[in-house]
Design a protein around this motif. Structure first.
Motif, PDB file in Angstrom:
ATOM      1  N   LYS A 140       1.108  -1.391   0.048  1.00 17.80           N
ATOM      2  CA  LYS A 140       0.280  -0.088  -0.111  1.00 17.80           C
ATOM      3  C   LYS A 140       0.731   1.318  -0.195  1.00 17.80           C
ATOM      4  CE  LYS A 140      -4.148  -0.767   2.723  1.00 17.80           C
ATOM      5  NZ  LYS A 140      -4.905  -0.313   3.456  1.00 17.80           N
ATOM      6  N   MET A 141       2.213   1.769   0.132  1.00 14.10           N
ATOM      7  CA  MET A 141       2.782   2.194  -0.034  1.00 14.10           C
ATOM      8  C   MET A 141       1.995   3.182  -1.437  1.00 14.10           C
ATOM      9  SD  MET A 141       6.694   1.128  -0.886  1.00 14.10           S
ATOM     10  CE  MET A 141       7.094  -0.115  -2.790  1.00 14.10           C
ATOM     11  N   MET A 142       3.246   4.090  -1.740  1.00 14.75           N
ATOM     12  CA  MET A 142       2.767   5.454  -2.489  1.00 14.75           C
ATOM     13  C   MET A 142       3.834   5.007  -3.541  1.00 14.75           C
ATOM     14  SD  MET A 142      -0.508   6.370  -2.469  1.00 14.75           S
ATOM     15  CE  MET A 142      -1.001   7.172  -3.787  1.00 14.75           C
ATOM     16  N   LEU A 143       3.703   5.175  -4.795  1.00 13.30           N
ATOM     17  CA  LEU A 143       4.887   5.172  -5.793  1.00 13.30           C
ATOM     18  C   LEU A 143       4.947   6.270  -6.534  1.00 13.30           C
ATOM     19  CD1 LEU A 143       5.020   1.685  -6.935  1.00 13.30           C
ATOM     20  CD2 LEU A 143       6.207   2.800  -5.133  1.00 13.30           C
ATOM     21  N   GLY A 144       5.416   7.030  -7.017  1.00  6.09           N
ATOM     22  CA  GLY A 144       5.507   8.238  -7.861  1.00  6.09           C
ATOM     23  C   GLY A 144       5.256   7.980  -8.928  1.00  6.09           C
ATOM     24  N   VAL A 145       3.985   7.447  -9.934  1.00  7.12           N
ATOM     25  CA  VAL A 145       4.729   6.591 -11.566  1.00  7.12           C
ATOM     26  C   VAL A 145       5.405   7.782 -12.046  1.00  7.12           C
ATOM     27  CG1 VAL A 145       3.581   5.472 -13.345  1.00  7.12           C
ATOM     28  CG2 VAL A 145       3.070   4.640 -10.829  1.00  7.12           C
ATOM     29  N   PHE A 146       6.741   7.905 -12.927  1.00  5.81           N
ATOM     30  CA  PHE A 146       6.960   8.944 -13.542  1.00  5.81           C
ATOM     31  C   PHE A 146       6.979   9.892 -12.810  1.00  5.81           C
ATOM     32  CE2 PHE A 146       3.517   6.955 -16.774  1.00  5.81           C
ATOM     33  CZ  PHE A 146       5.279   6.226 -17.466  1.00  5.81           C
ATOM     34  N   PHE A 147       8.070   9.694 -11.400  1.00  9.90           N
ATOM     35  CA  PHE A 147       8.037  10.624 -10.792  1.00  9.90           C
ATOM     36  C   PHE A 147       7.130  11.845  -9.752  1.00  9.90           C
ATOM     37  CE2 PHE A 147      11.801   9.337 -12.661  1.00  9.90           C
ATOM     38  CZ  PHE A 147      12.515   8.560 -11.445  1.00  9.90           C
ATOM     39  N   PHE A 148       5.872  11.734 -10.466  1.00 14.02           N
ATOM     40  CA  PHE A 148       4.778  12.326  -9.960  1.00 14.02           C
ATOM     41  C   PHE A 148       3.365  12.434  -9.678  1.00 14.02           C
ATOM     42  CE2 PHE A 148       5.451  13.253 -14.468  1.00 14.02           C
ATOM     43  CZ  PHE A 148       3.731  13.498 -15.137  1.00 14.02           C
ATOM     44  N   ILE A 149       3.305  10.742 -10.278  1.00  8.46           N
ATOM     45  CA  ILE A 149       1.677  10.045 -10.043  1.00  8.46           C
ATOM     46  C   ILE A 149       1.522   9.724  -9.113  1.00  8.46           C
ATOM     47  CG2 ILE A 149       0.000   9.005 -12.250  1.00  8.46           C
ATOM     48  CD1 ILE A 149       1.469   9.432 -14.427  1.00  8.46           C
ATOM     49  N   PRO A 150       1.085   9.967  -8.629  1.00  8.69           N
ATOM     50  CA  PRO A 150       1.094   9.081  -6.530  1.00  8.69           C
ATOM     51  C   PRO A 150       0.132   7.690  -7.264  1.00  8.69           C
ATOM     52  CG  PRO A 150      -0.402  10.872  -6.919  1.00  8.69           C
ATOM     53  CD  PRO A 150       0.165  11.026  -8.038  1.00  8.69           C
TER      54      PRO A 150
END
Length: 209
Positions: A140-150
């Protein structure tokens, strides 16, 4: 630097060596070509070492930067986590990375075994193994897809694997999507082998929500 070498020696060595080798081979073209994965040669019993050396080189600065940023964010964290769970944590981390690198290319070697013009390179398969191993521990950790899409890690994982399957069949972008997919699977399987209780832990993350 000293803290990294003491607490995460395996990740530190992989990180430094991959960056150094990649940068060096940007201008050492003969070594660059020698290190690339060549399924045709491997199928003939030659250049087996490229199953490892292909993960030490990258196509260009962008390729290297993306892979090393991903490794930095998850590789060091995973090694610390594994060490906190087992006295064999450093070894487990090394096994996940190395087998992730080698086994992620198994499908590619088989599929391209008759294609003498096919080459592949990069540490993406191993890094996917590391990333998906970490996702099992913290889905459930939040990833920054492409460094900005949570995006929650478990959703990203599903979308990523689905995209890899689609891209392997349809994309024409010279990216080894099979290596990404199978690297992720290797990371998941090895983590379950090392920590069978991880399955219950993963499920509990949603049951306790």
């Amino acid at each position: 630097m000293r803290e990294y070498l003491i607490n995460t020696p395996v990740a530190s060595i992989i990180f430094a060596f991959t960056i150094a080798t990649s940068i060096y081979t940007f201008s050492a073209h003969q070594l660059f070509e020698r290190f690339m994965l060549h399924p045709y040669s491997i199928s003939k019993g030659r250049k087996l070492y490229t199953l490892l050396t292909s993960g030490l080189i990258h196509r260009d600065w962008g390729h290297l930067l993306f892979n090393m940023l991903t490794f930095y964010f998850f590789g060091f964290s995973l090694e610390r986590l594994l060490v906190s769970l087992s006295p064999w944590g450093h070894v487990q981390f090394a096994v996940i990375y190395v087998l992730g690198l080698v086994l992620s290319d198994a499908r590619t070697v088989f599929k391209e075994r008759d294609n003498s013009s096919y080459y592949s390179l990069g540490a993406s398969g191993a890094i996917c193994a590391i990333l998906f191993s970490f996702i099992l521990f913290d889905p459930k950790m939040m990833l920054g897809v492409f460094f900005f899409i949570p995006m929650p890690a478990w959703i990203f994982g599903i979308l990523f694997l689905g995209y890899c399957v689609w891209a392997s069949r349809n994309a024409r972008d010279n990216i080894n999507h099979d290596a990404h997919f199978y690297g992720a699977i290797v990371g998941i399987v090895l983590t379950i082998v090392f920590y069978p209780g991880i399955i219950q832990h993963f499920i509990r993350q949603f049951a306790d929500a």
